[in-house]
Design an enzyme around this catalytic site. Structure first.
Site, PDB file in Angstrom:
ATOM      1  N   SER A   1      -3.690   0.831   9.298  1.00 21.46           N
ATOM      2  CA  SER A   1      -3.841  -0.614   9.426  1.00 21.46           C
ATOM      3  C   SER A   1      -4.714  -0.997  10.605  1.00 21.46           C
ATOM      4  CB  SER A   1      -2.462  -1.269   9.579  1.00 21.46           C
ATOM      5  OG  SER A   1      -1.764  -0.711  10.674  1.00 21.46           O
TER       6      SER A   1
ATOM      7  N   HIS B   1      -6.844   0.351   2.748  1.00 21.18           N
ATOM      8  CA  HIS B   1      -5.655  -0.235   3.352  1.00 21.18           C
ATOM      9  C   HIS B   1      -4.945  -1.169   2.381  1.00 21.18           C
ATOM     10  CE1 HIS B   1      -3.794  -3.206   6.414  1.00 21.18           C
ATOM     11  NE2 HIS B   1      -2.945  -2.226   6.164  1.00 21.18           N
TER      12      HIS B   1
ATOM     13  N   ASN C   1      -4.975  -7.160  10.019  1.00 24.50           N
ATOM     14  CA  ASN C   1      -4.143  -7.010  11.213  1.00 24.50           C
ATOM     15  C   ASN C   1      -4.794  -7.544  12.476  1.00 24.50           C
ATOM     16  OD1 ASN C   1      -1.612  -5.891  10.339  1.00 24.50           O
ATOM     17  ND2 ASN C   1      -2.787  -4.128   9.681  1.00 24.50           N
TER      18      ASN C   1
END
Length: 282
Positions: free
Chosen positions: A119, A140, A190
């Site tokens: 991530s 991801h 993220n």
């Protein structure tokens, strides 16, 4: 590059979800974890999930049986030697990932693509640790993998067009929307999400509001499905901390400094849902 057999490395929450995405999409999957108990739990979780899909009408009994029939589990990396793609989903620790990729690199045939579900960790660095950097990239999936319809595709500096195109086409086969992302710390999801969570923890740390009130503001006031502190518990506070450290180090900018309370909670073993206690009790 034709991808038919897929290896998933790591039978944690993400690995299990990713494995189910692939078997439901018609791919043969070899799920590997060095803990047999993790593999037993993973197989059971996928079986239960498929049974729930039958009950809700999302799958027929025949489809579910075919899907579970495409899943194999093993504690040995050697079973990856027949796979066309290896997707890693282990702990967010760069040395651990690199060591595993180097082992897999020695086992797999030349055509096999290596991909990481990281991530936040740099794809370019991990690719450089293998002998096939042109056949290495990030893929991801979001949590929960079965429900989220998007996947970030992250090219390392060395990733070939052929490799990228193969995983772009694969994403469509999985009914996922592929988003092309450059290899920067945290990528897109993220880089946006975890600093928001970190800021919510700062608001709690500074006594601005309670846990419940911070989440209520974002749920009722901003329409979020889950407030940031509840979401952090679901992700895992250790993972949130790991991502913040990657962002802080990668950008060398103190706006990404992890909140001291986040560090303290991880030190105490309060990791969220998986440990039974985080910002909430489970």
């Amino acid at each position: 590059m034709t991808i038919q057999k897929v290896g998933v490395l790591g039978a944690g929450t993400m690995g299990v979800g990713i494995a189910q995405v692939f078997v439901q999409s018609g791919f043969d999957v070899q799920l590997v974890d060095n803990q047999p108990s993790h593999l037993q739990r993973a197989f059971t979780e996928i079986q239960i999930s498929l049974e729930q899909a039958i009950a809700s009408g999302r799958l027929t009994k025949e489809q579910a049986e075919a899907a579970i029939g495409r899943l194999r589990t093993s504690p040995q990396l050697e079973v990856f030697k027949e796979c066309d793609l290896i997707l890693e989903a282990v702990t967010e620790e760069e040395p651990t990932k690199i060591a595993l990729f180097q082992s897999v690199d020695r086992i797999c045939p030349e055509h096999t693509i290596l991909a990481s579900n990281t991530s936040a960790i740099a794809i370019t660095r991990m690719a450089a640790a293998t002998k096939r950097p042109d056949r290495f990239m990030g893929m991801h999936f979001m949590k929960p993998a079965l429900e989220r319809d998007v996947v970030e595709l992250i090219r390392g500096l060395q990733t070939s067009d052929e490799t990228y195109n193969a995983l772009f086409e694969l994403s469509a086969q999985l009914n996922k929307t592929a988003v092309s992302v450059k290899d920067y710390p945290g990528f897109v999801s993220n880089r946006l999400l975890i600093p928001m969570i970190n800021e919510a923890i700062y608001a709690l740390y500074e006594g601005v509001a309670t846990v419940e009130d911070i989440d209520t503001v974002m749920e009722l006031g901003r329409g979020h499905q889950k407030g940031p502190l509840k979401l952090a518990d679901g992700i895992g506070l250790d993972i949130c901390l790991s991502v913040m450290k990657v962002l802080h180090h990668g950008f060398n900018d103190d706006k990404y400094r992890p909140c001291p309370l986040l560090q303290q909670m991880v030190d105490a073993g309060y990791l969220g849902e998986k440990s039974g206690r985080g910002f909430y009790t489970y």
